[in-house]
Design a protein around this motif. Sequence first.
Motif, short mmCIF file in Angstrom:
data_model
loop_
_atom_site.label_atom_id
_atom_site.label_comp_id
_atom_site.label_asym_id
_atom_site.label_seq_id
_atom_site.Cartn_x
_atom_site.Cartn_y
_atom_site.Cartn_z
N UNK A 59 0.91 -1.08 0.10
CA UNK A 59 0.07 0.04 0.05
C UNK A 59 0.85 1.28 0.01
N UNK A 63 0.66 4.09 -2.79
CA UNK A 63 0.52 5.65 -2.70
C UNK A 63 1.48 6.56 -3.46
N UNK A 138 0.32 12.03 1.37
CA UNK A 138 1.59 12.16 2.37
C UNK A 138 1.01 11.39 3.48
N UNK A 139 -0.12 11.65 4.29
CA UNK A 139 -0.58 11.09 5.35
C UNK A 139 -0.69 9.68 5.28
N UNK A 140 -1.38 9.00 4.10
CA UNK A 140 -1.36 7.81 3.73
C UNK A 140 -0.07 7.04 3.63
N UNK A 142 2.88 7.91 4.92
CA UNK A 142 3.66 7.92 5.98
C UNK A 142 3.18 6.89 7.12
N UNK A 143 1.64 6.80 7.02
CA UNK A 143 0.92 6.04 7.75
C UNK A 143 1.30 4.51 7.60
N UNK A 144 1.54 4.07 6.40
CA UNK A 144 1.78 2.71 6.12
C UNK A 144 3.35 2.32 6.12
N UNK A 146 5.46 3.82 8.31
CA UNK A 146 5.52 3.82 9.65
C UNK A 146 5.16 2.43 10.20
N UNK A 147 3.85 2.17 9.64
CA UNK A 147 3.33 0.72 10.28
C UNK A 147 4.04 -0.09 9.94
N UNK A 149 7.52 -0.30 9.78
CA UNK A 149 8.40 -0.05 10.75
C UNK A 149 8.12 -0.67 11.94
N UNK A 150 6.79 -0.18 12.41
CA UNK A 150 6.28 -0.52 13.85
C UNK A 150 6.16 -1.99 13.98
N UNK B 46 5.37 -0.53 22.00
CA UNK B 46 5.52 -1.69 21.12
C UNK B 46 6.67 -2.57 21.15
N UNK B 142 4.69 12.32 11.12
CA UNK B 142 3.67 11.20 10.87
C UNK B 142 4.58 9.99 11.59
N UNK B 146 1.52 8.39 13.91
CA UNK B 146 1.14 6.89 13.47
C UNK B 146 1.55 5.82 14.55
#
Lengths: 170, 170
Positions: A59, A63, A138-140, A142-144, A146-147, A149-150, B46, B142, B146
């Motif tokens: 994803x 983007x 940009x929000x999407x 970075x959201x994906x 960062x997730x 990474x998380x 996390x 972000x 996030x």
Amino acid sequence: MPISMYRASVPVFLQILPCMSAILDKTATHAAAKKIEEKVFLEARLYPDMFPLTRQVQIAADFAKGCVARLAGVEPPKFPDTESSLEELKARIAKTIAFIKEFKPSQIDGSEERDISLQMGGQTRTFKGENYLISVVLPNFFFHTTTTYAILRHNGIELGKQDFLRPPGA
Amino acid sequence: MPISMYRASVPVFLQILPCMSAILDKTATHAAAKKIEEKVFLEARLYPDMFPLTRQVQIAADFAKGCVARLAGVEPPKFPDTESSLEELKARIAKTIAFIKEFKPSQIDGSEERDISLQMGGQTRTFKGENYLISVVLPNFFFHTTTTYAILRHNGIELGKQDFLRPPGA
């Protein structure tokens, strides 16, 4: 000189996508050292109804690809979501980076007012180019990322924020 | 018209920070319903060597506050990191939003070439305003917002991506 549409999009993707590739490399090294199947990481998620790692990477990459194509007025190519190894996920990122790098600033700049239509939740929504980039992409993206990474951090891959922010060699 | 420095900063923060406040509200409701101490969520992380929720929110808010202040050539106010409840964390976000809202586009626009000096890892680094915003602030902002979402999602708060992206009432 105000920020160009190119500057606010392409270099952002080219900063973060190589970082994603590098953290997948670290994941592969970790998996091999600990004799853990790659699949365990590819399917890892932070909660049962969240997307797993593979989907997060797909994803995020889409983007970036979709943004650059749409801002340039080009149909985004479809990349099939068939990756089943870290190597294949890295290839997906590499293909995305190669696609993005083909675009010149002149193709992206001036797209602030371009109408961008997207299918979202079964309906078509139209944004102006600038709003699409700043409020949606940009929000999407970075959201994906960062997730991604998380998920890996949560699964014990040794990463720090610089792995997210700074591409190898930069 | 190319993107102004104001447009690429303030509205981004004003899109995402109210979402952070709203997900903390959902967390408070969840905690009360399940009779779980708020502290459990505030201290959730996390991975053992990652920052807990409270710190993620503080850092995200500080990137927004610091960015707007520095681009405008104003010393960022110091907000003490003393929050010990969800309500206090929401107040931190509210205070940050109020600070950001004081700035007019004319104070931020034209800051593309402004020299921004930051203390990073014990040394001073200087960026041009545009580079600071696009390569440093947005990825960091972000990253921490996030991660806030990811921590709460991982801890069972019922959230979806729209909670991250779309402020209540938008």
